[in-house]
Design an enzyme around this catalytic site. Structure first.
Site, mmCIF file in Angstrom:
data_model
loop_
_atom_site.group_PDB
_atom_site.id
_atom_site.type_symbol
_atom_site.label_atom_id
_atom_site.label_comp_id
_atom_site.label_asym_id
_atom_site.label_seq_id
_atom_site.Cartn_x
_atom_site.Cartn_y
_atom_site.Cartn_z
ATOM 1 N N HIS A 269 -1.169 -2.918 -13.951
ATOM 2 C CA HIS A 269 -0.333 -3.444 -14.824
ATOM 3 C C HIS A 269 1.375 -4.276 -13.986
ATOM 4 O O HIS A 269 1.460 -4.011 -12.584
ATOM 5 C CB HIS A 269 0.551 -2.518 -15.885
ATOM 6 C CG HIS A 269 -0.322 -1.995 -16.491
ATOM 7 N ND1 HIS A 269 -0.732 -2.973 -17.627
ATOM 8 C CD2 HIS A 269 -1.352 -0.622 -16.456
ATOM 9 C CE1 HIS A 269 -1.910 -1.834 -18.230
ATOM 10 N NE2 HIS A 269 -1.643 -0.358 -17.210
ATOM 11 N N ARG B 288 -2.739 8.731 7.208
ATOM 12 C CA ARG B 288 -2.032 8.320 8.577
ATOM 13 C C ARG B 288 -3.166 8.873 9.331
ATOM 14 O O ARG B 288 -4.012 9.385 9.358
ATOM 15 C CB ARG B 288 -0.494 9.009 9.229
ATOM 16 C CG ARG B 288 -0.958 10.952 8.418
ATOM 17 C CD ARG B 288 0.274 11.325 8.877
ATOM 18 N NE ARG B 288 0.808 12.476 8.857
ATOM 19 C CZ ARG B 288 0.083 13.167 7.963
ATOM 20 N NH1 ARG B 288 0.461 13.046 6.704
ATOM 21 N NH2 ARG B 288 0.565 14.845 8.424
ATOM 22 N N LYS C 220 -6.483 11.290 13.783
ATOM 23 C CA LYS C 220 -7.307 11.823 14.712
ATOM 24 C C LYS C 220 -8.350 10.483 14.941
ATOM 25 O O LYS C 220 -8.345 10.168 14.693
ATOM 26 C CB LYS C 220 -9.005 12.432 14.670
ATOM 27 C CG LYS C 220 -9.805 13.443 15.866
ATOM 28 C CD LYS C 220 -10.572 14.630 15.575
ATOM 29 C CE LYS C 220 -11.600 14.551 16.623
ATOM 30 N NZ LYS C 220 -12.382 15.849 16.446
#
Length: 258
Positions: free
Chosen positions: A158, A227, A230
């Site tokens: 939308h 984020r 490793k």
């Protein structure tokens, strides 16, 4: 109903006896021991055989031909279980040995004036209840694993402006950006991939993560927004890729937090 309330409460000698009798009836069962165990064991196997035969027949004679009729191309070795939910008009291209588990959904939105495209590379597994909302293009590479409930959306759905939403206007073109997922990517249960994202080869997206920015190759990302948690070496990546069954909760080996 007053008599039902009396029975539930067991009021008085009559309704008390009636309640005890009802409990006894509801708690009773057919004895399964000795000869009846063998008999019901055979019935169970017959039930499973008939059920699996029915499911196979639906898939082979109905679900798969219906879905294939909506695809531009499908490679050899394609497998599916239930008929995917398909809404809107777009181009679907599926590579060889792709497998759909359960019932995924594919939603096309062509209101931007461009026919959307959905491409899946060879050997990719799509889990149950995965959903793809496509306004322009979603491209998935080869040998990817999508656990159940993954959502991939290349558009907002939308307009951001509330007035435009009230007027029923479509997502503006600038809010639709293609998604590209590389080869050997593993996406955990319930993760969400948002518009404009590119995920590099061999990377892993943890369960329930929300990916809003590009992910480089050979990393694990987790969280909301996701984020890097490793960096994968070649040996670590090989161990992770070989240890999960896509049909049985591959998310269990993926880190759950940051």
């Amino acid at each position: 109903m007053s008599w039902l309330n009396k029975l539930r409460r067991g009021e008085g000698p009559f309704w008390g006896r009636a309640k005890r009798f009802a409990r006894a009836v509801l708690g009773s069962h057919i004895p399964v021991a000795g000869p009846t165990r063998v008999l019901f064991g055979l019935f169970y196997r017959l039930h499973v055989f008939v059920r699996e035969l029915w499911i196979w027949g639906l898939r082979f004679f109905w679900f798969e031909p219906l879905f294939r009729s909506q695809c531009e191309s499908i490679g050899a070795g394609f497998q599916m279980e239930q008929l995917p939910y398909l809404n809107g008009d777009g181009r679907i291209r599926i590579g060889a040995n792709v497998r759909f588990s359960g019932k995924p959904s594919i939603n096309f939105s062509a209101r931007s004036g461009v026919k959307p495209e959905f491409t899946i590379g060879d050997g990719t597994f799509i889990g149950h209840r995965c959903s793809f909302s496509i306004g322009r293009s979603i491209t998935i590479g080869k040998h990817c694993l999508f656990a159940g409930g993954v959502g991939v959306l290349d558009m907002d759905g939308h307009p951001i402006d509330a007035t435009e939403r009230r007027e029923g206007k479509p997502t503006p073109p600038e809010a639709i950006r293609e998604i590209r997922i590389g080869d050997d990517v593993w996406i955990g249960t319930g993760a969400t991939i948002l518009k404009g994202v590119t995920i590099g080869d061999r990377s892993i997206v943890a369960s329930s993560s929300v990916v809003t920015h590009d992910v480089p190759p050979d990393v694990i990302v987790a969280g909301n927004p996701a984020r890097i948690v490793k960096q994968l070496s070649g040996s670590q990546e090989a161990i992770l890729r070989s240890s999960g069954d896509p049909a049985n909760g591959i998310h269990r080996l993926i880190p759950q937090g940051g």
